[in-house]
Design a protein around this motif. Structure first.
Motif, PDB file in Angstrom:
ATOM      1  N   GLN A   1     -10.667   4.040   7.142  1.00 59.42           N
ATOM      2  CA  GLN A   1      -9.785   4.957   6.542  1.00 59.42           C
ATOM      3  C   GLN A   1      -8.522   5.255   7.054  1.00 59.42           C
ATOM      4  N   VAL A   2      -8.603   5.524   8.602  1.00 58.58           N
ATOM      5  CA  VAL A   2      -7.583   5.836   9.266  1.00 58.58           C
ATOM      6  C   VAL A   2      -6.691   4.635   9.660  1.00 58.58           C
ATOM      7  N   GLU A   3      -6.991   3.569   9.810  1.00 58.60           N
ATOM      8  CA  GLU A   3      -6.421   2.433  10.029  1.00 58.60           C
ATOM      9  C   GLU A   3      -5.267   1.794   8.521  1.00 58.60           C
ATOM     10  N   VAL A   4      -5.993   2.198   7.569  1.00 64.55           N
ATOM     11  CA  VAL A   4      -5.268   2.114   6.602  1.00 64.55           C
ATOM     12  C   VAL A   4      -3.942   3.196   6.337  1.00 64.55           C
ATOM     13  N   PHE A   5      -4.263   4.344   6.736  1.00 69.31           N
ATOM     14  CA  PHE A   5      -3.316   5.380   6.776  1.00 69.31           C
ATOM     15  C   PHE A   5      -2.381   5.035   7.943  1.00 69.31           C
ATOM     16  N   ALA A   6      -2.772   4.726   9.145  1.00 73.73           N
ATOM     17  CA  ALA A   6      -1.688   4.373  10.087  1.00 73.73           C
ATOM     18  C   ALA A   6      -0.688   3.016   9.728  1.00 73.73           C
ATOM     19  N   ALA A   7      -1.543   2.067   9.013  1.00 70.52           N
ATOM     20  CA  ALA A   7      -0.753   0.901   8.357  1.00 70.52           C
ATOM     21  C   ALA A   7       0.342   1.507   7.574  1.00 70.52           C
ATOM     22  N   TYR A   8       0.003   2.459   6.874  1.00 71.03           N
ATOM     23  CA  TYR A   8       0.901   3.102   5.630  1.00 71.03           C
ATOM     24  C   TYR A   8       2.096   3.708   6.360  1.00 71.03           C
ATOM     25  N   ALA A   9       1.651   4.355   7.391  1.00 72.62           N
ATOM     26  CA  ALA A   9       2.907   5.181   8.354  1.00 72.62           C
ATOM     27  C   ALA A   9       3.726   4.187   8.913  1.00 72.62           C
ATOM     28  N   ALA A  10       3.274   2.884   9.697  1.00 67.56           N
ATOM     29  CA  ALA A  10       3.976   2.324  10.429  1.00 67.56           C
ATOM     30  C   ALA A  10       4.786   1.104   9.249  1.00 67.56           C
ATOM     31  N   TYR A  11       4.178   0.995   8.116  1.00 71.91           N
ATOM     32  CA  TYR A  11       4.854   0.166   7.210  1.00 71.91           C
ATOM     33  C   TYR A  11       6.121   1.011   6.706  1.00 71.91           C
ATOM     34  N   ASN A  12       6.029   2.080   6.452  1.00 72.69           N
ATOM     35  CA  ASN A  12       7.037   3.151   5.971  1.00 72.69           C
ATOM     36  C   ASN A  12       7.811   2.956   6.725  1.00 72.69           C
ATOM     37  N   ASP A  13       7.868   3.385   7.937  1.00 73.58           N
ATOM     38  CA  ASP A  13       8.892   3.378   9.138  1.00 73.58           C
ATOM     39  C   ASP A  13       9.743   2.051   9.440  1.00 73.58           C
ATOM     40  N   HIS A  14       8.923   0.991   9.264  1.00 74.25           N
ATOM     41  CA  HIS A  14       9.550  -0.395   9.456  1.00 74.25           C
ATOM     42  C   HIS A  14      10.537  -0.493   8.173  1.00 74.25           C
ATOM     43  N   GLU A  15      10.261  -0.221   7.029  1.00 73.58           N
ATOM     44  CA  GLU A  15      11.048  -0.329   5.917  1.00 73.58           C
ATOM     45  C   GLU A  15      12.323   0.600   5.923  1.00 73.58           C
ATOM     46  N   ILE A  16      11.933   1.923   6.371  1.00 71.58           N
ATOM     47  CA  ILE A  16      13.296   2.943   6.806  1.00 71.58           C
ATOM     48  C   ILE A  16      14.165   2.314   7.774  1.00 71.58           C
ATOM     49  N   GLY A  17      13.390   1.445   8.515  1.00 65.03           N
ATOM     50  CA  GLY A  17      14.374   0.697   9.584  1.00 65.03           C
ATOM     51  C   GLY A  17      15.165  -0.236   8.771  1.00 65.03           C
ATOM     52  N   ARG A  18      14.967  -0.801   7.991  1.00 68.65           N
ATOM     53  CA  ARG A  18      15.614  -1.850   7.220  1.00 68.65           C
ATOM     54  C   ARG A  18      17.009  -1.248   6.561  1.00 68.65           C
ATOM     55  N   VAL A  19      16.449  -0.011   5.999  1.00 67.72           N
ATOM     56  CA  VAL A  19      17.918   0.744   5.352  1.00 67.72           C
ATOM     57  C   VAL A  19      18.995   1.040   6.420  1.00 67.72           C
ATOM     58  N   ILE A  20      18.319   1.628   7.710  1.00 67.62           N
ATOM     59  CA  ILE A  20      19.236   2.043   8.646  1.00 67.62           C
ATOM     60  C   ILE A  20      20.068   0.565   9.197  1.00 67.62           C
ATOM     61  N   GLN A  21      19.330  -0.497   9.340  1.00 69.34           N
ATOM     62  CA  GLN A  21      19.862  -1.538   9.881  1.00 69.34           C
ATOM     63  C   GLN A  21      21.004  -2.260   8.698  1.00 69.34           C
ATOM     64  N   ALA A  22      20.759  -2.120   7.443  1.00 74.77           N
ATOM     65  CA  ALA A  22      21.887  -2.468   6.630  1.00 74.77           C
ATOM     66  C   ALA A  22      23.205  -1.417   6.656  1.00 74.77           C
ATOM     67  N   ILE A  23      23.041   0.031   6.971  1.00 76.94           N
ATOM     68  CA  ILE A  23      24.091   0.607   7.476  1.00 76.94           C
ATOM     69  C   ILE A  23      24.794   0.053   8.561  1.00 76.94           C
ATOM     70  N   GLU A  24      24.044  -0.315   9.657  1.00 79.12           N
ATOM     71  CA  GLU A  24      24.483  -0.840  10.787  1.00 79.12           C
ATOM     72  C   GLU A  24      25.415  -2.300  10.454  1.00 79.12           C
ATOM     73  N   ASP A  25      24.737  -3.220   9.723  1.00 78.30           N
ATOM     74  CA  ASP A  25      25.543  -4.171   9.146  1.00 78.30           C
ATOM     75  C   ASP A  25      26.794  -4.157   8.392  1.00 78.30           C
ATOM     76  N   MET A  26      26.803  -2.988   7.838  1.00 84.38           N
ATOM     77  CA  MET A  26      28.165  -2.678   7.051  1.00 84.38           C
ATOM     78  C   MET A  26      29.187  -2.181   8.212  1.00 84.38           C
ATOM     79  N   GLY A  27      28.928  -1.741   9.228  1.00 86.00           N
ATOM     80  CA  GLY A  27      29.729  -1.475  10.419  1.00 86.00           C
ATOM     81  C   GLY A  27      30.098   0.150   9.973  1.00 86.00           C
TER      82      GLY A  27
END
Length: 830
Positions: free
Chosen positions: A332-358
């Protein structure tokens, strides 16, 4: 060329009247009044001078804004604040900006989000509870009133591009259908673009997903599609469209993923990553101790913080669990933790897109970890189906749950974890989401970066704050005042306090400018004032949501007192040493409660879920449909729970027979379906994926016109018992009868029925089935009806209490579909 100001201190660029001219506005009135025409009008166009009103823009240097809030995540979830779950994106924001360890939520989803976007307390904004529990009082009706414009509306009318991605839990559940009204949807609240789901939770594999106000199905034909990635993709696409179309237009993004609210639905890739790290093999007691030490090493909590002992009377210690329980809980907790880590990673993609735009240098990123503490709504044992919890099954046996072990977190589950992990993830505090009197329910953390302005990289700020402080902060940093009127309506004051002063290093140790804050959620309450915290003793665990409510939640309480100036974790109750302070703070709480629409206080939880609301079915007992229709949400569709009802379908069967869905509501995790299977009529109840009860005609229908009918006679007293603080009218037995052309073809008793809800994120569909089906063994959606539907009629006969019924209520209780009594909601302190 800079022209003259239109009025006051507005900044104008370009030649006034030219198509390229821009201006700021005073912001006192939204939308801004049309400026006086500055051209010259003669009888013919050749002799006249055109004049264009200048385009409205924010003040110069106003930043882009990315406001992120995750779901159901306590203080110790992210690695940034001592957790073991890797959150490198939150780490990045903290390293490039500031960490905050003293910001607070309301203890629940909708309320925190309403406070976040309005800058007003949750009761002031109509969200004393989640929208699915709304009642007919100003502080609880789930309606953001017109005198409380959102930050989206304020920034939109001042020239920002505004968008909302992910969870929308601020549209009333009774106003979420395709007939509107849409004024309480994101697009009606000042957000020009919306991509997300409406409601408290969503199946991330097959969500009830909307683009603006139109339901969309981007997952169809795409195995493995997941909303966490899907919304990141859409946000990145939106940002690029805005940037390429109008590079100088600043954006405001509210980014609100469903993670880590149940169901916990990460991709297999992330589950494998976390599983291979073996983060949780030693159990939740050891995890709690490890994260506590991590927090002290990182300096995000004071070195003298106390960690309370494990609550053995509430949650079984790890070493007392069976081997099978430990195996399940780790999954149960490994799936929860994977969800949290996965979510943070995808948020990182959004922030990186903003950086890529300058554009990252002038982008204010506010990343709030959680809208409340970690959820314990899975109960002590966790659950493969959160819908079970909302129907009173809060301790599903482990041996039953093990049937879903190998598919935990996939589309086959609506999963939640053991509350033992939830307690650990709220370290160094105690208790959970819903518990507004404990820091485990209300203390969040966040990171804020803005490279152009914040220079104290990696700094820590410990001033007391609340989510209502975000709006005034954004107004201050953009240079936009709070409007006095919006659409001609005088605006209520902003109730939060800006924390922009904390951005400067010299103010790192400044006292908090937010001096007083009340908290209240479902009868549990607290009052913060200049370091003191008066709070009610917890008298209900979140999974104890059923039974009679505390009739006097203001006074029928044990009061505790804490000095948070020296007791960071709220661990030393000193109420008996300061009785005068207790009295003073209670009086202050009452004053604040009166001011912010907290009264009348209500300690009920589950009872409010089935309370009547002004949806499009209110007052109706008969519903007629003549055309296929899908997507009607639960809050706006006919409810047949705790009632007698008759569903009659007039259909024409073609030569060769027919199949398909006539009517369904709910889905894989709870609901019902009325359909033709191999040309035979079927009515089926899915009882929270634990049991399915099926009525089936023995013979195939002949070609031609037929009437197929399902009638159910309910044995219980119905929802009327709730008015007497009694739930015994819910979930009772009944008898269902299937008829074909007036002839009975199947009769069967249901010993227990669903007492509370169907699956919230699944809809009421006619003529086909969207998202998941109620019985995978029989069909796969969409399962379109191949017979012609001439007419579908639903008649609901809701029980009415007699005087004799009322006299008998004192000694009765409700029963869940697993046969166990639904019991215990705060009868008083214990």
């Amino acid at each position: 060329m800079v022209g003259s100001c239109l009025a006051g201190t507005e900044q104008v660029t370009g030649v006034l009247g030219s198509p390229s001219a821009t201006t700021t506005i005073s912001g006192k009135q939204l939308p801004a009044p049309e400026p006086k025409f500055g051209g010259d009008i003669k009888q013919d166009a050749l002799q006249s001078k055109p004049w264009w009103a200048p385009r409205i823009v924010p003040p110069k240097q106003a930043p882009n804004i990315l406001l992120i809030i995750t779901d159901d995540a306590g203080f110790a979830v992210p690695s940034t604040f001592g957790g073991v779950i890797p959150t490198p994106t939150l780490d990045r924001v903290a390293e490039e900006g500031l960490r905050y360890n003293n910001i607070h939520s309301t203890a629940l989803c909708s309320p925190t989000r309403a406070a976040l976007i309005t800058g007003r307390n949750h009761h002031s904004a109509g969200f004393g509870v989640i929208s699915e529990q709304a009642t007919g009082f100003p502080g609880y009706n789930s309606i953001i009133a017109e005198d409380k414009a959102t930050i989206g509306r304020m920034l939109l009318d001042n020239g920002y591009a505004t968008a909302w991605f992910g969870k929308d839990h601020n549209t009333p559940a009774f106003a979420a259908s395709q007939v509107g009204p849409f004024d309480q949807w994101p697009t009606g609240l000042g957000f020009e673009y919306f991509y997300g789901f409406v409601g408290g939770d969503a199946n991330q594999w097959q969500p009830n997903l909307f683009r603006n106000t139109t339901q969309i199905y981007p997952f169809e034909g795409k195995p493995g599609w997941n909303l966490i990635t899907g919304m990141a993709d859409d946000a990145i696409d939106y940002l690029n469209r805005v940037n390429q179309t109008m590079p100088d237009k600043p954006f405001f993004i509210k980014y609100a993923p469903g993670a880590t609210h149940a169901p916990h639905h990460p991709t297999k890739e992330w589950v494998d990553k976390i599983s291979n790290m073996h983060l949780f093999d030693e159990g939740y007691n050891k995890l709690r101790e490890q994260m506590f030490e991590n927090q002290k090493k990182l300096g995000v909590i004071p070195q003298d913080t106390q960690l309370e002992s494990w609550p053995n009377e509430v949650l079984k210690p790890w070493d007392k669990l069976t081997a099978e329980e430990q195996q399940l809980f780790i999954k149960q907790v490994e799936v929860f933790a994977a969800y949290a880590a996965y979510n943070d990673h995808e948020i990182g993609r959004v922030i990186q897109a903003i950086e890529d735009m300058g554009k990252l240098d002038n982008t204010l990123v506010i990343y709030i970890n959680g809208d409340n503490g970690t959820s314990a709504e899975g109960g002590p044992l966790g659950t493969p189906n959160e819908v079970a919890f909302f129907n009173g099954v809060n301790e599903m046996p482990v041996e039953t749950q093990m049937k879903w072990y190998d598919v935990w977190g996939t589309e086959q589950t609506y999963n939640h974890m053991s509350a033992g992990w939830s307690w650990a993830f709220d370290t160094p505090f105690t208790w959970f989401k819903q518990n507004a009197s404990k820091l485990g329910g209300i203390r969040q953390n966040m990171a804020v970066s803005w490279p152009a302005r914040i220079k104290d990289k990696g700094g820590l700020r410990d001033q007391f704050m609340h989510v209502i402080d975000v709006v005034p902060t954004l107004l201050e940093v953009t240079g936009i005042p709070a409007p006095e009127k919006v659409d001609g309506i005088k605006q209520a004051p902003i109730e939060g306090t800006s924390f922009a002063y904390t951005f400067d290093k010299e103010n790192a140790k400044e006292p908090s400018q937010h001096k007083t804050q009340y908290f209240e959620m479902m009868g549990q309450w607290a009052l913060y004032h200049e370091g003191w915290l008066l709070s009610t003793k917890v008298n209900r665990a979140p999974w104890e949501a059923f039974g009679a409510a505390n009739p006097d939640p203001l006074n029928n309480q044990v009061l505790e007192l804490y000095d948070l100036n020296i007791d960071f974790s709220q661990s030393q109750n000193i109420a008996d040493q300061h009785p005068d302070k207790v009295k003073e703070l209670k009086e202050l709480f009452i004053k604040e409660a009166k001011k912010y629409q907290v009264f009348p206080m209500d300690a009920s939880v589950a009872a409010r879920i089935v309370a009547p609301r002004p949806n499009i079915t209110a007052g109706r007992t008969e519903f007629v449909y003549t055309h296929p229709m899908v997507g009607l949400p639960q809050g706006d569709s006919p409810s047949i729970l705790n009632s007698s009802y008759t569903i009659t379908a007039d259909i024409s069967v073609p030569e060769g027979g027919a199949e398909g869905m006539i009517l369904t509501s709910g889905g894989r995790f709870a609901g019902y379906g009325f359909y033709l299977l191999k040309n035979k009529p079927v009515f089926l109840w899915n009882l929270i994926d634990l049991k399915r009860i099926k009525w089936e005609g023995p013979e195939a229908l002949s070609p031609g016109r037929h009437s197929v009918e399902f009638a159910f006679k309910y044995d219980g007293l119905g929802a009327g018992t709730l008015a007497f603080n009694n739930m015994s009218g819910l979930g009772r037995s009944g008898t269902g009868t299937l008829k074909v052309d007036g002839k009975v073809v199947a009769t069967q008793e249901m010993k227990r029925t669903l007492p509370m809800i169907l699956q919230w994120d699944e809809s009421f569909d006619i003529g086909s089935d969207t998202l998941t089906g109620v019985n995978d063994a029989d069909y796969k959606p969409p399962f379109a009806l191949t017979a012609k539907l001439n007419k579908l009629t639903i008649k609901v006969d809701r029980p009415q209490l007699t005087e004799e019924d009322i006299k008998k209520l004192d000694n009765t209780a409700a029963t869940a579909v697993d046969g166990n009594p639904i019991h215990h909601m705060q009868s008083g302190p214990h």
